[in-house]
Write a protein that holds these residues in place. Structure first.
Motif, PDB file in Angstrom:
ATOM      1  N   PHE A 194       8.523  60.733  92.723  1.00 15.21           N
ATOM      2  CA  PHE A 194       7.612  60.717  93.869  1.00 15.21           C
ATOM      3  C   PHE A 194       6.213  60.226  93.487  1.00 15.21           C
ATOM      4  CE2 PHE A 194      10.998  63.425  95.287  1.00 15.21           C
ATOM      5  CZ  PHE A 194      11.128  63.105  96.631  1.00 15.21           C
ATOM      6  N   ALA A 195       6.091  59.684  92.287  1.00 15.26           N
ATOM      7  CA  ALA A 195       4.795  59.163  91.818  1.00 15.26           C
ATOM      8  C   ALA A 195       4.385  57.948  92.652  1.00 15.26           C
ATOM      9  CB  ALA A 195       4.905  58.777  90.345  1.00 15.26           C
ATOM     10  N   GLN A 196       3.093  57.688  92.648  1.00 11.67           N
ATOM     11  CA  GLN A 196       2.518  56.506  93.315  1.00 11.67           C
ATOM     12  C   GLN A 196       2.705  56.510  94.833  1.00 11.67           C
ATOM     13  OE1 GLN A 196       0.740  54.380  91.336  1.00 11.67           O
ATOM     14  NE2 GLN A 196       1.255  55.773  89.674  1.00 11.67           N
ATOM     15  N   GLN A 197       2.779  57.710  95.428  1.00 14.28           N
ATOM     16  CA  GLN A 197       2.907  57.811  96.882  1.00 14.28           C
ATOM     17  C   GLN A 197       1.713  58.529  97.506  1.00 14.28           C
ATOM     18  OE1 GLN A 197       6.763  59.208  98.262  1.00 14.28           O
ATOM     19  NE2 GLN A 197       7.778  58.273  96.510  1.00 14.28           N
ATOM     20  N   GLY A 198       0.685  58.805  96.703  1.00 18.56           N
ATOM     21  CA  GLY A 198      -0.505  59.472  97.224  1.00 18.56           C
ATOM     22  C   GLY A 198      -0.416  60.992  97.243  1.00 18.56           C
ATOM     23  N   ILE A 199       0.681  61.531  96.764  1.00 20.81           N
ATOM     24  CA  ILE A 199       0.869  62.988  96.779  1.00 20.81           C
ATOM     25  C   ILE A 199      -0.131  63.672  95.862  1.00 20.81           C
ATOM     26  CG2 ILE A 199       2.482  64.849  96.162  1.00 20.81           C
ATOM     27  CD1 ILE A 199       4.747  62.897  97.100  1.00 20.81           C
ATOM     28  N   GLY A 200      -0.285  63.166  94.643  1.00 22.30           N
ATOM     29  CA  GLY A 200      -1.236  63.759  93.706  1.00 22.30           C
ATOM     30  C   GLY A 200      -2.646  63.738  94.246  1.00 22.30           C
ATOM     31  N   LYS A 201      -3.033  62.649  94.871  1.00 19.84           N
ATOM     32  CA  LYS A 201      -4.387  62.525  95.433  1.00 19.84           C
ATOM     33  C   LYS A 201      -4.614  63.559  96.537  1.00 19.84           C
ATOM     34  CE  LYS A 201      -8.329  60.349  95.704  1.00 19.84           C
ATOM     35  NZ  LYS A 201      -9.287  60.459  94.611  1.00 19.84           N
ATOM     36  N   GLN A 202      -3.640  63.713  97.414  1.00 22.95           N
ATOM     37  CA  GLN A 202      -3.770  64.709  98.492  1.00 22.95           C
ATOM     38  C   GLN A 202      -3.878  66.120  97.929  1.00 22.95           C
ATOM     39  OE1 GLN A 202      -4.224  64.553 101.661  1.00 22.95           O
ATOM     40  NE2 GLN A 202      -3.450  62.631 102.418  1.00 22.95           N
ATOM     41  N   LEU A 203      -3.006  66.451  96.978  1.00 19.44           N
ATOM     42  CA  LEU A 203      -3.053  67.789  96.368  1.00 19.44           C
ATOM     43  C   LEU A 203      -4.382  67.998  95.655  1.00 19.44           C
ATOM     44  CD1 LEU A 203       0.583  67.883  94.976  1.00 19.44           C
ATOM     45  CD2 LEU A 203      -0.342  69.374  96.768  1.00 19.44           C
ATOM     46  N   HIS A 204      -4.858  66.985  94.964  1.00 16.71           N
ATOM     47  CA  HIS A 204      -6.154  67.017  94.279  1.00 16.71           C
ATOM     48  C   HIS A 204      -7.270  67.322  95.280  1.00 16.71           C
ATOM     49  CE1 HIS A 204      -9.776  64.714  92.968  1.00 16.71           C
ATOM     50  NE2 HIS A 204      -9.487  65.234  91.786  1.00 16.71           N
ATOM     51  N   ASN A 205      -7.260  66.620  96.397  1.00 20.19           N
ATOM     52  CA  ASN A 205      -8.333  66.784  97.376  1.00 20.19           C
ATOM     53  C   ASN A 205      -8.301  68.154  98.044  1.00 20.19           C
ATOM     54  OD1 ASN A 205      -9.053  64.208  96.659  1.00 20.19           O
ATOM     55  ND2 ASN A 205      -8.366  63.260  98.567  1.00 20.19           N
ATOM     56  N   PHE A 206      -7.117  68.641  98.400  1.00 18.06           N
ATOM     57  CA  PHE A 206      -7.022  69.992  98.973  1.00 18.06           C
ATOM     58  C   PHE A 206      -7.600  71.018  97.996  1.00 18.06           C
ATOM     59  CE2 PHE A 206      -3.238  68.415 101.497  1.00 18.06           C
ATOM     60  CZ  PHE A 206      -3.896  68.458 102.717  1.00 18.06           C
ATOM     61  N   MET A 207      -7.217  70.873  96.748  1.00 17.47           N
ATOM     62  CA  MET A 207      -7.624  71.810  95.701  1.00 17.47           C
ATOM     63  C   MET A 207      -9.140  71.801  95.516  1.00 17.47           C
ATOM     64  SD  MET A 207      -6.052  71.788  91.856  1.00 17.47           S
ATOM     65  CE  MET A 207      -6.389  70.054  91.629  1.00 17.47           C
ATOM     66  N   LEU A 208      -9.731  70.617  95.374  1.00 18.69           N
ATOM     67  CA  LEU A 208     -11.171  70.555  95.148  1.00 18.69           C
ATOM     68  C   LEU A 208     -11.971  70.938  96.386  1.00 18.69           C
ATOM     69  CD1 LEU A 208     -11.717  67.553  92.737  1.00 18.69           C
ATOM     70  CD2 LEU A 208     -11.651  69.989  92.242  1.00 18.69           C
ATOM     71  N   ASP A 209     -11.506  70.558  97.564  1.00 25.21           N
ATOM     72  CA  ASP A 209     -12.195  70.985  98.791  1.00 25.21           C
ATOM     73  C   ASP A 209     -12.262  72.504  98.848  1.00 25.21           C
ATOM     74  OD1 ASP A 209     -12.772  68.449  99.780  1.00 25.21           O
ATOM     75  OD2 ASP A 209     -11.029  68.398 101.118  1.00 25.21           O
ATOM     76  N   TRP A 210     -11.138  73.159  98.591  1.00 20.89           N
ATOM     77  CA  TRP A 210     -11.118  74.624  98.625  1.00 20.89           C
ATOM     78  C   TRP A 210     -11.989  75.206  97.516  1.00 20.89           C
ATOM     79  CZ3 TRP A 210      -9.552  78.429  95.178  1.00 20.89           C
ATOM     80  CH2 TRP A 210      -9.537  79.728  95.687  1.00 20.89           C
ATOM     81  N   TYR A 211     -11.829  74.696  96.305  1.00 19.23           N
ATOM     82  CA  TYR A 211     -12.585  75.212  95.161  1.00 19.23           C
ATOM     83  C   TYR A 211     -14.078  75.222  95.458  1.00 19.23           C
ATOM     84  CZ  TYR A 211     -14.618  75.644  90.531  1.00 19.23           C
ATOM     85  OH  TYR A 211     -15.377  76.071  89.463  1.00 19.23           O
ATOM     86  N   PHE A 212     -14.588  74.107  95.961  1.00 13.62           N
ATOM     87  CA  PHE A 212     -16.033  74.012  96.170  1.00 13.62           C
ATOM     88  C   PHE A 212     -16.504  74.729  97.434  1.00 13.62           C
ATOM     89  CE2 PHE A 212     -15.789  70.435  93.031  1.00 13.62           C
ATOM     90  CZ  PHE A 212     -16.598  71.045  92.080  1.00 13.62           C
TER      91      PHE A 212
END
Length: 146
Positions: free
Chosen positions: A78-96
């Motif tokens: 499932f690499a290169q489908q934008g999944i990592g980027k979305q998970l990254h953004n959810f995580m950092l939005d919540w963290y901050f």
């Protein structure tokens, strides 16, 4: 494709994703347990999953105790489908929204993960054992979102 917060029943699938990766492989898989995963998601921070056809294909976990990214992994198929980027953004939005403390992570040099974090605005600040150490500040994250 669905993104949501991780729940208790996701733990085995999360571990399955973690052990499926071809880069940043655990040298000793026994060092990361389902109990560790549960602790980081429900007591130390929070986690998110991506689900495709009722199967967890990626996850991210952030740790508020040590201000670090504990995990961000996607099944290789499932690499290169934008999944990592979305998970990254959810995580950092919540963290901050929880803290303005700088968050850090470690990843193996020369991997797609290293490239991903550099492109996502993380700053390489040195080494953490055999891994590259990266940091993201509150202000850098807010600048990225503009």
């Amino acid at each position: 494709m669905e993104f949501r917060e991780a729940i208790l029943s996701d733990l085995e699938a999360i571990m399955d994703v973690r052990f499926s990766v071809k880069e940043n492989v655990l040298s000793n898989p026994d060092l990361v347990t389902i109990a560790d995963c549960e602790d980081f998601i429900f007591r130390r921070g929070k986690g998110w999953v991506c689900v495709v056809d009722e199967k967890v294909v990626g996850f991210s976990i952030v740790d508020l105790v040590e201000n670090n990214i504990w995990a961000l992994f996607v099944r290789p198929e499932f690499a290169q489908q934008g999944i990592g980027k979305q998970l990254h953004n959810f995580m950092l939005d919540w963290y901050f929204t929880q803290t303005q403390e700088t968050v850090w992570l470690g990843t193996d040099p020369g991997t797609r993960a290293e490239t991903f974090y550099r492109k996502s605005g993380w700053q390489h600040v040195g080494m953490y054992g055999n891994e590259y150490k990266f940091e993201m500040t509150y202000s850098d994250w807010n600048q990225q979102k503009k």
